[in-house]
Design an enzyme around this catalytic site. Structure first.
Site, PDB file in Angstrom:
ATOM      1  N   ASP A  76       0.861  -1.175   0.000  1.00  0.00           N
ATOM      2  CA  ASP A  76       0.000   0.000   0.000  1.00  0.00           C
ATOM      3  C   ASP A  76       0.907   1.237   0.000  1.00  0.00           C
ATOM      4  O   ASP A  76       2.113   1.142   0.228  1.00  0.00           O
ATOM      5  CB  ASP A  76      -0.956  -0.021   1.200  1.00  0.00           C
ATOM      6  CG  ASP A  76      -2.194   0.834   0.941  1.00  0.00           C
ATOM      7  OD1 ASP A  76      -2.158   1.664   0.012  1.00  0.00           O
ATOM      8  OD2 ASP A  76      -3.198   0.669   1.656  1.00  0.00           O
TER       9      ASP A  76
HETATM   10  C1  BGC Z   1      -4.946   3.230   0.159  1.00  0.00           C
HETATM   11  C2  BGC Z   1      -5.108   2.154  -0.895  1.00  0.00           C
HETATM   12  C3  BGC Z   1      -4.952   2.742  -2.273  1.00  0.00           C
HETATM   13  C4  BGC Z   1      -3.622   3.446  -2.358  1.00  0.00           C
HETATM   14  C5  BGC Z   1      -3.301   4.009  -3.722  1.00  0.00           C
HETATM   15  C6  BGC Z   1      -3.711   4.078  -0.067  1.00  0.00           C
HETATM   16  O1  BGC Z   1      -3.652   5.171   0.780  1.00  0.00           O
HETATM   17  O2  BGC Z   1      -4.897   2.626   1.431  1.00  0.00           O
HETATM   18  O3  BGC Z   1      -6.343   1.518  -0.729  1.00  0.00           O
HETATM   19  O4  BGC Z   1      -5.064   1.740  -3.242  1.00  0.00           O
HETATM   20  O5  BGC Z   1      -3.604   4.499  -1.414  1.00  0.00           O
HETATM   21  O6  BGC Z   1      -4.059   5.089  -4.050  1.00  0.00           O
END
Ligand code: BGC
Length: 727
Positions: free
Chosen positions: A252
């Site tokens: 993530d």
């Molecule tokens: C979120 C994810 C997301 C990623 C990319 C993160 O802050 O937890 O769910 O896919 O950002 O945008």
């Protein structure tokens, strides 16, 4: 892991730096910055917002790098790219996996036409805590519903062939346990037993891995102290080894860097080493390139490095990118077409839940309507996790005026979303006095749910509750339309409001869908995917909680009498010593699965094809058929949702009180009867046994009761016994 000759050939040619480049996806909004990183060997980027810009980046990767490896282009396409559908929590409420699959396919078609090949969706975090703002992105509190909807979304995104124009790679996230943060605070600690992990949090992931999900995202949280970005036991031992997942594990955003504030890594090099060793394949954020290359080469085991690169290259190959890296710029879809809008509208309508109805809905050709509340004129219907290029929605007022051109539609907002100002309420009440019906459009604006949007108070914000109570007190027929991204606490007004329609954040076509529902053009026959608590003090809350040794049959009461338990034991004061709150009625305000519709249905007694079945027969794939006849007893066509829950009467561990194992939403014409049938086999009856060295998914012989009905509160039982007799 087996891979193609092309992948093997590339791997043999790649330098360690080129390999590392393939293992990162980096946020770089500026095109020139991205191009420079791609020349350095970067293998994946976030979508640069158009087909033309994507092709330009692909051209750099294909034509200006030594090996010409095309890019993966990632984006959070969560509930639509241009045409925005209802938020995922609402989609779950449809109890209709077919519409979820169609919406995901539409999103994939629009996204891929612009060059996106990889979405970070679906979110499969089972959550029983509506304080957590991200419940809006998932499918609610239930394991089975989440698995079914997650599977439908994966099929919709990926289709049968990832290289086809309407397909993108799905990412099941966030692996794992992220839906159970302590206190409902985003990113917070998770502590879950193997029993809970296996039977609740891992199960939807297992199911979509079986479905062929191309990637899985590691979660931000710890599980029993170990951050998921460094969790070898779950990322490698369970996901990759036990389940045979051959896709890509992506981190993530900055999840690797976050190992430092988690205080489990010495420095960034340590964090990178830990996460790749644990089983991460792609880092999101660019941490590997922020550390010394020498440190890095030494840090990642060469076999692990090659395995991660092979997974990434194989995904690019499955997407057809080596053969067709560019998209047809002239065919980019930049706005919803008519069919897309119709699908989004139908989905929004199917996702709505009729919480209460005193007969006011559907409205019968109203001539004078008052719209009040902050959602009356707002266009904030898209919900959390949409991008600025998503097609905007229009207001309920505009949609209603268009649908009822001859009616007098007045608007008096009364209150705002958040401010502590009730001075507009008298004007709304005055306007109501000469209307046939008042539609109170209230809710949580979409910024109050989603990532980093936990709330400690789940009531409608601002002075919206005052508005509902004041309107209801006029005695004029009143309908409350709720839009929100999580279950709310509605105790302060629900008994005053005779008719309440839960519309969630319904997307681009929300307003038209709401109007169609109010007027009876569409049927609000969804069901709640998460319980609505009476108060936040009751959270976490779920219908499938474990049986306790002291189940309560009524709520508690605050009393000053004391009982001499030391002399008499708890028996003489039985009702006191049960699992409940002294100051609360039992159970939620509205339970999981709650909802009705405009039509009415009766159910026959459920029939089972056999009352007993041996465990061995179940193991061999045998199953019983559960059947029920459903009659539409009303004079309008309508949808019924039949739900099947299992109750395990005696098990080796305390089982859930009830557990959803099957459901079906069916359309039945007025006066007609349809037979609905379900197959009940080992997949439905088994649970994960975690006491031995290796977890085992197995059915335990014994007596079960299947509960069948249109809500949890209206089920009929049928007995099923699983015997031990061998075949
Ligand atoms: C979120 C994810 C997301 C990623 C990319 C993160 O802050 O937890 O769910 O896919 O950002 O945008």
């Amino acid at each position: 892991m087996a891979h193609s000759e092309r992948v093997a050939r590339l791997l043999a040619q790649m330098t360690p730096t080129e390999k590392l480049g393939q293992l990162q996806i980096i946020f770089r909004p500026k095109q020139e910055d991205a191009e420079e990183l791609i020349r350095r060997g970067l293998g994946a980027v976030f979508w640069p917002r158009s087909a033309t810009a994507t092709n330009a980046l692909q051209r750099v990767a294909v034509e200006q790098t030594r090996l010409g490896i095309p890019l993966l282009v990632g984006l959070d396409v969560v509930h639509g790219q241009r045409t925005i559908g209802p938020v995922p929590l609402a989609q779950a409420a449809s109890f209709d996996p077919g519409i979820v699959e169609q919406l995901a396919h539409l999103a994939a078609t629009e996204a891929r036409s612009g060059g996106v090949t990889w979405t970070f969706s679906p979110m499969l975090d089972v959550s029983r805590d509506p304080r957590w703002g991200r419940v809006v992105e998932g499918f609610g509190e239930d394991v089975h519903l989440t698995s079914v909807m997650g599977g439908a979304m994966v099929r919709g995104y990926q289709g049968v062939d990832l290289s086809s124009p309407g397909a993108i790679a799905a990412t099941a996230k966030h692996f794992v346990g992220y839906g159970q943060p302590e206190g409902g605070r985003d990113y917070n600690t998770v502590d879950a037993s193997p029993h809970r992990l296996r039977n609740v949090h891992l199960e939807p992931f297992r199911s979509v891995v079986d479905e062929g999900a191309a990637s899985v995202m590691a979660a931000f949280n710890t599980v029993a102290g170990i951050p998921m970005h460094a969790h070898h036991g779950l990322l490698t031992d369970v996901l990759k080894s036990e389940w045979g997942f051959e896709g890509v594990v992506v981190g993530d955003a900055d999840g690797v860097r976050n190992l430092l504030p988690h205080r489990v890594a010495e420095d960034l090099a340590d964090a990178v080493r830990m996460s790749f060793a644990a089983g991460l394949d792609v880092e999101m954020g660019g941490a590997p390139w922020d550390i010394d290359e020498g440190d890095l080469a030494a840090a990642i085991d060469p076999a692990r490095l090659d395995d991660a690169v092979a997974r990434v290259l194989s995904l690019k190959e499955r997407l057809g990118l080596f053969d067709r890296p560019y998209v047809d710029e002239s065919a980019e879809i930049t706005a919803p077409n008519v069919a897309a809008r119709a699908l989004a509208r139908r989905a929004a309508a199917r996702s709505s839940v009729l919480l209460k109805n005193d007969g006011t809905l559907p409205l019968a050709a109203p001539e004078r309507v008052l719209l009040t509340g902050p959602y009356a004129e707002s266009t904030d219907h898209l919900g959390a996790w949409t991008q600025s290029f998503g097609a905007p929605a229009r207001s309920i007022t505009d949609a209603l005026r268009e649908r009822l051109p001859a009616a007098q539609v007045r608007v008096e907002p009364g209150v705002g979303f958040l401010d502590d100002d009730a001075s507009g309420i008298p004007a709304a009440i005055a306007a109501a006095s000469d209307c046939d019906v008042v539609i109170v459009c209230v809710g949580e604006p979409s910024t109050l749910s989603g990532e980093a949007a936990s709330r400690s108070d789940l009531r409608l914000p601002g002075r919206q509750e005052d508005l509902i109570r004041a309107v209801a007190a006029t005695g004029i027929p009143t309908v409350v339309v709720l839009e929100n991204g999580r279950p709310l606490v509605v105790a302060g007004w629900i008994d005053h409001a005779p008719t309440v329609l839960e519309a969630w954040h319904g997307g681009t076509e929300a307003a038209d869908a709401i109007v169609a529902l109010l007027l009876g053009d569409e049927e609000p026959a969804g069901r709640l995917p998460m319980s609505f608590p009476r108060t936040v003090g009751q959270i976490p809350l779920d219908y499938a909680h474990e049986n306790t040794g002291r189940p309560a049959t009524t709520g508690g009461s605050m009393t000053t009498e004391s009982a001499d338990i030391g002399l008499h034991g708890p028996d003489n004061v039985q009702e006191k010593y049960t699992s409940k709150y002294l100051d609360l009625d039992l159970g939620p305000q509205f339970a999981f699965g709650h909802g009705s519709g405009y039509a009415a249905f009766s159910h026959s007694i459920p029939r089972l094809s056999a009352a007993t079945l041996s465990a061995a027969a179940l193991d061999a794939g045998d199953a019983v058929t559960l059947e029920i006849d459903v009659t539409n007893t009303s004079s309008r066509d309508g949808d019924e949702v039949v739900q099947v829950y299992v109750e395990d009467l005696v098990a080796s561990v305390a089982p859930p009180v009830r557990r959803l194992i099957a459901f079906s939403r069916i359309r039945i014409a007025a006066g007609a009867t349809s037979a609905v049938s379900f197959t009940i086999g080992s997949e439905q009856l088994a649970f994960w046994h975690t006491r031995g060295a290796a977890a085992e998914f197995a059915v335990e012989p014994g007596r079960f009761v299947l509960h069948v009905g249109s809500t949890l509160a209206s089920t009929q039982p049928v007995d099923l016994e699983v015997t031990e007799a061998r075949l």
